[in-house]
Design an enzyme around this catalytic site. Structure first.
Site, mmCIF file in Angstrom:
data_model
loop_
_atom_site.group_PDB
_atom_site.id
_atom_site.type_symbol
_atom_site.label_atom_id
_atom_site.label_comp_id
_atom_site.label_asym_id
_atom_site.label_seq_id
_atom_site.Cartn_x
_atom_site.Cartn_y
_atom_site.Cartn_z
ATOM 1 N N HIS A 140 0.834 -1.202 0.000
ATOM 2 C CA HIS A 140 0.000 0.000 0.000
ATOM 3 C C HIS A 140 0.869 1.253 0.000
ATOM 4 C CE1 HIS A 140 -3.223 -2.759 1.869
ATOM 5 N NE2 HIS A 140 -3.335 -2.717 0.560
ATOM 6 N N GLY A 176 1.953 0.480 -11.820
ATOM 7 C CA GLY A 176 3.108 -0.375 -12.094
ATOM 8 C C GLY A 176 3.822 -0.642 -10.777
ATOM 9 N N HIS A 233 -4.879 -5.692 -11.955
ATOM 10 C CA HIS A 233 -4.945 -4.645 -10.918
ATOM 11 C C HIS A 233 -3.594 -3.977 -10.704
ATOM 12 C CE1 HIS A 233 -2.882 -7.317 -8.197
ATOM 13 N NE2 HIS A 233 -3.208 -6.679 -7.105
ATOM 14 N N ALA A 282 0.982 -4.493 -11.898
ATOM 15 C CA ALA A 282 1.980 -5.259 -12.656
ATOM 16 C C ALA A 282 2.012 -6.709 -12.188
ATOM 17 C CB ALA A 282 3.362 -4.615 -12.486
#
Length: 463
Positions: free
Chosen positions: A224, A368, A391, A393
């Site tokens: 996150h 990414g 959602h 890489a």
């Protein structure tokens, strides 16, 4: 006291000698410990006499269900054949993730599935797994971090501002974003989410309200983040109605914190009790949406998703205020959730665990890594992918592998090469931990089209 109430007390009231007694004792033990025994028996008598009146009641609804139409607990076997599916970018996906999807497609409730090009193995459904089911929801098909989502705010500020005010922006992220289990904001904001009936009506959710209030506007650990970067709008006909060019953007990735994790844990436990499965697929236990627990999970899941959005809104509000700028656009999407959607003309439950909704014309963000671009995308509404896309890489190396393979100096080198400033972040989140986002995007050209990019410049993660 309530905790001394026994099965024979319920039999005396007239309860049938079946599983309804066990259900009642379980609910009483869980939710009525502090009530007097005579009061509990009085309520139990009312439920026994008019169970239909108590259908949907947070405490007694499950007991009423046990009296009227008990949930059938029987061991399920997998089918011999798989539901139809497609895999996007198959050569870039590990075999274990594929086998996890194959098992899910053999569930008696499975209707259709797909695997996104960023996929890798997880618990239950693989990360990047999409599964449509018939009137059933799989808690581990949604994931532990319910409503984990992306949110991008675009500001009418030139990209050069990021370099000129770098120190100031780093301080904003360092001082005004909170991560992990322990950090919370000193000044807490209220939010209309806390007025929701679920916080009053569902006992589990009621107990979690204080924690949810404490954690509002904070981000989880792991992958996150909160980051400033350059938004480049490339599509002249974009839905945001922004002129093409560069802007300052704020991108966040986080979910429903302790609220979602506790909901996932509780209802996964109930699912495994109600839906015994072979050991290798026990994480795929489901809740029938016709049952009390299934309906309650659906309410709790949707609340957790809305709470995750509230957390992002709070983060963006705090930082926007410090920037002193008014947003010109906002794009956001869940990627750990279940939706009621039409599949071949029939309503199904579509689980997207680490997958972005990509219905026709729907905007989303596919990040990414901290040193590679993220993409603003427009869904193409591809029915074969269940209107889904990747959602992110996707991980190339596990967290453990990263710690064995990379060093802090490796990360510093990558950050320097890409002119990125990092606050926090561990070796397990090294930019090299992730797949090549360009390959991932190339493998989903039939799922989404690109409307713009986001290039990270100042990144904040958990320490």
């Amino acid at each position: 006291m309530g905790n001394k109430l026994k099965g024979k007390d319920l039999i005396k009231l007239g309860f049938p000698r079946n599983n309804s007694i066990n259900i009642a004792l379980g609910q009483i033990n869980r939710y009525c410990k502090k009530e007097k025994k005579e009061n509990i028996l009085e309520e139990a008598k009312e439920v026994l006499l008019a169970p239909e009146k108590f259908r949907g009641n947070a405490i007694w609804g499950k007991v009423a269900e046990g009296l009227v139409k008990p949930v059938e607990v029987r061991r399920h076997q997998l089918r011999n054949t798989r539901a139809p599916f497609l895999i996007y970018g198959e050569n870039e996906i590990d075999e274990q993730a594929k086998y996890q999807l194959y098992d899910a497609l053999k569930l008696p409730i499975a209707v259709q599935g797909a695997l996104m090009p960023d996929a890798h193995s997880g618990y239950g459904l693989p990360i990047g797994g999409v599964l449509a089911t018939e009137n059933a929801v799989i808690p581990y098909g949604v994931g532990v971090d319910i409503g984990c989502r992306m949110c991008l705010t675009v500001y009418p500020i030139k990209a050069s501002y990021l370099k000129g005010k770098q120190q100031q922006l780093e301080n904003i992220l360092a001082e005004h974003t909170k991560f992990g289990m322990k950090e919370t904001h000193v000044i807490k904001h209220d939010h209309e989410i806390f007025e929701r009936a679920e916080f009053q009506d569902i006992p589990l959710i009621k107990r979690l309200k204080t924690k949810a209030y404490e954690q509002l506007g904070t981000s989880g650990s792991g992958n996150h983040f909160v980051e400033f970067g350059i938004v480049n709008i490339t599509d002249e006909n974009n839905e945001l109605q922004l002129p093409t060019g560069d802007y300052v953007g704020l991108l966040t990735h986080s979910g429903s914190r302790g609220l979602g994790a506790n909901i996932a844990k509780h209802y996964t436990y109930l699912a495994t009790k109600q839906c015994p499965l072979p050991k290798n697929v026990q994480h795929l236990a489901w809740l029938d949406l016709s049952t009390h627990d299934g309906q309650e999970y659906w309410l709790a899941m949707n609340l957790a998703g809305d709470y995750a959005k509230a957390c992002h809104d709070d983060i963006h509000k705090r930082i926007g205020k410090l920037l002193g700028a008014k947003a010109v656009a906002k794009i956001e999407n869940h990627h750990n959730f279940a939706w009621k959607e039409q599949v071949n003309g029939v309503e199904r439950i579509v689980h997207r665990k680490g997958a972005t909704p990509a219905n026709k014309g729907e905007l989303g963000i596919i990040p990414g890594s901290m040193t590679t671009p993220g993409y603003i995308v427009r869904g193409l509404g591809n029915a074969e992918s269940l209107n889904s896309a990747s959602h992110g890489a996707g991980r190339l190396h596990s967290r453990r592998k990263c710690k064995e393979k990379f060093t802090k100096s490796d990360i510093k080198h990558q950050l320097k090469l890409n002119d990125v400033s990092l606050i926090g972040g561990g070796i397990d989140e090294a930019p090299m931990a992730y797949k090549d986002i360009e390959k991932v995007m190339a493998n989903q050209q039939e799922l989404v089209e690109v409307s713009g990019t986001f290039i990270p410049k100042i990144v904040r993660m958990d320490k």
